[in-house]
Design a protein around this motif. Sequence first.
Motif, PDB file in Angstrom:
ATOM      1  N   PRO A 293       0.796  -1.229   0.000  1.00 13.65           N
ATOM      2  CA  PRO A 293       0.000   0.000   0.000  1.00 13.65           C
ATOM      3  C   PRO A 293       0.831   1.283   0.000  1.00 13.65           C
ATOM      4  N   SER A 294       1.944   1.304   0.736  1.00  8.09           N
ATOM      5  CA  SER A 294       2.754   2.531   0.766  1.00  8.09           C
ATOM      6  C   SER A 294       3.336   2.842  -0.617  1.00  8.09           C
ATOM      7  N   ARG A 295       3.744   1.819  -1.353  1.00  9.10           N
ATOM      8  CA  ARG A 295       4.268   2.054  -2.699  1.00  9.10           C
ATOM      9  C   ARG A 295       3.163   2.521  -3.636  1.00  9.10           C
ATOM     10  N   LEU A 296       1.977   1.965  -3.486  1.00 11.55           N
ATOM     11  CA  LEU A 296       0.855   2.418  -4.309  1.00 11.55           C
ATOM     12  C   LEU A 296       0.502   3.870  -4.008  1.00 11.55           C
ATOM     13  N   LEU A 297       0.557   4.257  -2.733  1.00 12.29           N
ATOM     14  CA  LEU A 297       0.312   5.662  -2.388  1.00 12.29           C
ATOM     15  C   LEU A 297       1.348   6.563  -3.048  1.00 12.29           C
ATOM     16  N   ILE A 298       2.593   6.159  -3.003  1.00 15.83           N
ATOM     17  CA  ILE A 298       3.662   6.937  -3.633  1.00 15.83           C
ATOM     18  C   ILE A 298       3.433   7.033  -5.137  1.00 15.83           C
ATOM     19  N   LEU A 299       3.178   5.908  -5.775  1.00 16.51           N
ATOM     20  CA  LEU A 299       3.002   5.895  -7.230  1.00 16.51           C
ATOM     21  C   LEU A 299       1.778   6.700  -7.664  1.00 16.51           C
ATOM     22  N   THR A 300       0.660   6.556  -6.945  1.00 18.96           N
ATOM     23  CA  THR A 300      -0.531   7.302  -7.342  1.00 18.96           C
ATOM     24  C   THR A 300      -0.371   8.796  -7.076  1.00 18.96           C
ATOM     25  N   THR A 301       0.421   9.157  -6.090  1.00 16.58           N
ATOM     26  CA  THR A 301       0.713  10.576  -5.864  1.00 16.58           C
ATOM     27  C   THR A 301       1.600  11.102  -6.980  1.00 16.58           C
ATOM     28  N   LEU A 302       2.600  10.324  -7.381  1.00 18.30           N
ATOM     29  CA  LEU A 302       3.456  10.734  -8.498  1.00 18.30           C
ATOM     30  C   LEU A 302       2.691  10.719  -9.816  1.00 18.30           C
ATOM     31  N   ARG A 303       1.584  10.002  -9.863  1.00 21.00           N
ATOM     32  CA  ARG A 303       0.735  10.001 -11.064  1.00 21.00           C
ATOM     33  C   ARG A 303       0.179  11.397 -11.308  1.00 21.00           C
ATOM     34  N   GLN A 304      -0.030  12.142 -10.230  1.00 20.57           N
ATOM     35  CA  GLN A 304      -0.610  13.486 -10.324  1.00 20.57           C
ATOM     36  C   GLN A 304       0.434  14.558 -10.636  1.00 20.57           C
ATOM     37  N   SER A 305       1.648  14.390 -10.081  1.00 22.91           N
ATOM     38  CA  SER A 305       2.680  15.415 -10.245  1.00 22.91           C
ATOM     39  C   SER A 305       4.026  14.867  -9.795  1.00 22.91           C
ATOM     40  N   SER A 306       5.095  15.516 -10.230  1.00 18.18           N
ATOM     41  CA  SER A 306       6.445  15.172  -9.773  1.00 18.18           C
ATOM     42  C   SER A 306       6.681  15.824  -8.417  1.00 18.18           C
ATOM     43  N   TYR A 307       7.477  15.161  -7.571  1.00 17.08           N
ATOM     44  CA  TYR A 307       7.747  15.669  -6.230  1.00 17.08           C
ATOM     45  C   TYR A 307       9.183  15.382  -5.813  1.00 17.08           C
ATOM     46  N   PRO A 308       9.791  16.295  -5.041  1.00 18.06           N
ATOM     47  CA  PRO A 308      11.014  15.939  -4.323  1.00 18.06           C
ATOM     48  C   PRO A 308      10.624  15.065  -3.119  1.00 18.06           C
ATOM     49  N   VAL A 309      11.576  14.355  -2.560  1.00 16.01           N
ATOM     50  CA  VAL A 309      11.291  13.379  -1.511  1.00 16.01           C
ATOM     51  C   VAL A 309      10.539  13.989  -0.331  1.00 16.01           C
ATOM     52  N   GLY A 310      10.982  15.124   0.163  1.00 10.42           N
ATOM     53  CA  GLY A 310      10.347  15.733   1.339  1.00 10.42           C
ATOM     54  C   GLY A 310       8.886  16.066   1.107  1.00 10.42           C
ATOM     55  N   GLU A 311       8.576  16.652  -0.034  1.00  7.30           N
ATOM     56  CA  GLU A 311       7.189  16.998  -0.352  1.00  7.30           C
ATOM     57  C   GLU A 311       6.357  15.743  -0.604  1.00  7.30           C
ATOM     58  N   LEU A 312       6.963  14.746  -1.227  1.00  4.52           N
ATOM     59  CA  LEU A 312       6.260  13.486  -1.470  1.00  4.52           C
ATOM     60  C   LEU A 312       5.930  12.811  -0.142  1.00  4.52           C
ATOM     61  N   ALA A 313       6.880  12.812   0.788  1.00  2.00           N
ATOM     62  CA  ALA A 313       6.653  12.215   2.109  1.00  2.00           C
ATOM     63  C   ALA A 313       5.486  12.902   2.814  1.00  2.00           C
ATOM     64  N   ALA A 314       5.441  14.217   2.753  1.00  6.37           N
ATOM     65  CA  ALA A 314       4.331  14.956   3.370  1.00  6.37           C
ATOM     66  C   ALA A 314       3.013  14.623   2.680  1.00  6.37           C
ATOM     67  N   ALA A 315       3.035  14.510   1.355  1.00  2.00           N
ATOM     68  CA  ALA A 315       1.812  14.246   0.589  1.00  2.00           C
ATOM     69  C   ALA A 315       1.220  12.873   0.902  1.00  2.00           C
ATOM     70  N   VAL A 316       2.069  11.891   1.173  1.00  2.00           N
ATOM     71  CA  VAL A 316       1.575  10.529   1.440  1.00  2.00           C
ATOM     72  C   VAL A 316       1.518  10.211   2.930  1.00  2.00           C
ATOM     73  N   GLY A 317       1.972  11.134   3.784  1.00  2.00           N
ATOM     74  CA  GLY A 317       1.912  10.938   5.224  1.00  2.00           C
ATOM     75  C   GLY A 317       2.876   9.903   5.750  1.00  2.00           C
ATOM     76  N   MET A 318       4.077   9.871   5.177  1.00  2.00           N
ATOM     77  CA  MET A 318       5.099   8.917   5.611  1.00  2.00           C
ATOM     78  C   MET A 318       6.372   9.675   5.988  1.00  2.00           C
ATOM     79  N   GLU A 319       7.242   9.004   6.720  1.00  2.00           N
ATOM     80  CA  GLU A 319       8.548   9.573   7.039  1.00  2.00           C
ATOM     81  C   GLU A 319       9.381   9.669   5.773  1.00  2.00           C
TER      82      GLU A 319
END
Length: 149
Positions: free
Chosen positions: A66-92
């Motif tokens: 599930p965590s990888r799917l959250l990451i991939l579906t978030t990247l489906r919407q837009s590109s992100y640096p790691v810090g912003e991606l972590a905040a967007a998916v609610g992970m460290e």
Amino acid sequence: MDVDGRPGLGPTLTDGTDDGGRDILAAALPRSPSGTGGAPIRSDYAPLDEATAASVAATLQALATPSRLLILTTLRQSSYPVGELAAAVGMEQSAVSHQLRLLRALGLVTGRREGRRVVYSLYDDHVAQLLDQAVHHIEHLRLGVRDIG
């Protein structure tokens, strides 16, 4: 070249005839860099050889978390640096970095350096289509709809 200096996985392969997953299998087959020679693109549903089956299985296993799917579906919407991606998916951030390393090794995401940071995105449209098909399938199961064909 990927951000770590390694060559990417090569050109995206597609026969353009099937939106139901045939492109995913075709992408697992080797092809010449020019895109004109090498192994033919799969155009049927013949059994897979062992190497292709292992490659497809590794990709599907990457999608089984599930965590990888959250990451991939978030990247489906837009590109992100790691810090912003972590905040967007609610992970460290460290957990997201670990998952991105695996996803990049499997050719599902790519990173490009922008100054001192790396911005991640889906590797190509095939990854987006794979995600879309998985969601579409689950929605059909939930609704009791079955595509015949």
